[in-house]
Design an enzyme around this catalytic site. Structure first.
Site, PDB file in Angstrom:
ATOM      1  N   GLY A 212       0.831  -1.209   0.000  1.00 33.02           N
ATOM      2  CA  GLY A 212       0.000   0.000   0.000  1.00 33.02           C
ATOM      3  C   GLY A 212       0.854   1.242   0.000  1.00 33.02           C
ATOM      4  CG  ASN A 213      -0.207   4.745  -1.524  1.00 37.08           C
ATOM      5  OD1 ASN A 213      -0.913   5.552  -0.927  1.00 37.08           O
ATOM      6  ND2 ASN A 213      -0.596   4.139  -2.655  1.00 37.08           N
ATOM      7  CG  HIS A 214       2.824   6.376   4.102  1.00 35.59           C
ATOM      8  ND1 HIS A 214       2.484   5.644   5.199  1.00 35.59           N
ATOM      9  CD2 HIS A 214       4.120   6.085   3.830  1.00 35.59           C
ATOM     10  CE1 HIS A 214       3.527   4.943   5.611  1.00 35.59           C
ATOM     11  NE2 HIS A 214       4.545   5.185   4.793  1.00 35.59           N
ATOM     12  CB  ALA A 280      -1.858   7.565  -3.916  1.00 32.16           C
TER      13      ALA A 280
END
Ligand code: CTP
Length: 403
Positions: A212-214, A280
């Site tokens: 995943g990402n932030h 994102a």
């Protein structure tokens, strides 16, 4: 949420018995989230007290150009008051006040402010039935409507004179409903449907792990709120985030992976007017997803990745009437790379975030963006809160439809 939420309402009260109802009116405005300032004509103070109205509006009440009893009194600036307001409402509007409005006879603060106001002006007449029907009153209505003022028609019922007929000021609830309906119908994006993507995507490795990402999703959610406030219906397709929205005009569809986001976007895209891709989205996902939790048996563990489908680019390909906005997060050759993305993804506008700009990027409450349109017009913006950036983005959408 009421369209009155956050609006600055200037309530002008003239001297009729219906003035007693303005206490309820102010309370309803405050309940709807509006900011209220009250101006009273001298005669209206016989029917309702300034103390009641200042307490309910949480603001001092304005009645005269200056307070004669207070040596240090400042002149009340009617121009400032007029410009402060998003909406001016004169309720009750007596026959006398209506006639002064027609002629610009500003012998009191209320009329002087009315003449200075640049916002929409509504008036709710209140008088006895014969006064209401008198040719001079009817002529006042006609002229004020020609000036662009909006009448909130009086209601029929028992009047203070004991007679029964048309002339009662509309009930406070009905005045609020009238304003809400009228303001909503005039919102700049009324009738438009806007698709917005937000947040990260999670790409499964096994049943308990993911890549995943932030991304917090805040930018996309702020755009959704701003779009709904401007009258549009919003389809907000969001990856996993802690955020939520309470707005009947925002249809929040929660997804997890890039594939789910892709499918949801393409399901809705043909029926929308605008799409804004602020998510994102993961660029890569594990090629194989294990059905079982992977055991730590080996010293090394390699995950083979494959590209996800580019949602924005695929929307660009199937675009017809839609106004398509993408985001670009760049660290070098920002403008040139963003321009390439406009072409490659067939965008109308790109919102560029440069990580070289302080205050831009993930997990922050601010953003520093540069707009680049399809004609490569570059417009750098100041560092702002994400709420204000969202408003800037929506202003681009409004401008597109004004062309
Ligand atoms: N985007 C998308 N689907 C993807 C990847 C990105 O819809 N699979 C969208 C994002 O929502 C954003 C835009 O594409 O609006 C730009 O994403 P960005 O990561 O900046 O650029 P990429 O196109 O992925 O290119 P690169 O990573 O090579 O810069």
């Amino acid at each position: 949420m009421s369209v009155l939420s956050g609006k600055k309402i200037l309530l002008g009260i003239s001297g009729g018995i219906a003035a007693y109802k303005t206490a309820s009116l102010v309370r309803l405005f405050i309940k709807a989230g509006a900011h209220v300032q009250v101006i009273m004509t001298p005669a209206s103070k016989d029917f309702v007290t300034p103390l009641t109205l200042s307490t309910l509006s949480k603001n001092p009440v304005h009645a005269t150009f200056f307070n004669e009893e207070d040596e240090d009194a400042q002149w009340t600036n009617h121009v400032e008051l007029g410009l402060w307001a998003d909406v001016m409402l004169i309720a009750p509007a007596t026959a006398n006040t209506l006639s002064k409005m027609v002629n610009g006879n500003c012998d009191n603060l209320l009329i002087a402010t009315y003449l200075s106001a640049k916002c929409p002006v509504y008036f709710a007449p209140a008088m006895d039935l014969d006064m209401y029907k008198h040719p001079s009153t009817v002529s006042s209505f006609t002229t004020l409507k020609q000036f662009g003022n909006i009448i909130i028609p009086a209601e029929t019922g028992e009047l203070a004179s004991g007679l029964s007929g048309e002339g009662r000021m509309a009930e406070p609830e009905n005045i609020i409903a009238f304003l809400e309906k009228d303001l909503e119908s005039k919102l700049p994006l009324k009738g438009k449907i806007i698709l917005i993507t937000a947040g990260p995507t999670y790409e499964a490795i096994d049943p308990v792990r993911f890549i995943g990402n932030h991304s917090s999703g805040k930018m996309g959610f702020d755009i959704a709120i701003s779009a709904a406030n401007l009258g549009s219906k919003v389809i907000l397709i969001s990856g996993p985030t802690h955020l939520s929205v309470q707005d009947s005009n925002i249809n929040l569809i929660r997804v997890t992976s890039a594939k789910e986001m892709y499918d949801a976007c393409h399901h809705y895209f043909p029926s929308v007017d605008v799409a804004i891709c602020a998510a994102a989205v993961a660029d890569y996902k594990p090629k194989l997803v294990s059905n079982q939790k992977i055991k730590k048996s080996d010293a090394e563990f390699i995950i083979e990745l494959e590209k996800t489908k580019d949602i924005l680019a695929s929307l660009g390909q199937s675009k017809k009437k839609q106004f398509l906005i993408g985001f670009a997060l760049e660290t070098e050759n920002e403008i040139e790379n963003a321009k390439l993305k406009i072409q490659k993804k067939n965008l109308d506008l790109i919102v560029l975030n440069s990580l070289q700009d302080e205050g831009a990027g993930f997990g922050k409450s601010t953003n520093k963006i540069t707009f680049i349109d399809k004609n490569f017009l570059v417009e750098p913006m100041d560092l702002k809160s994400k709420e204000l950036v969202a408003i800037d983005i929506m202003n681009k959408v409004i401008t597109h439809y004004e062309k």
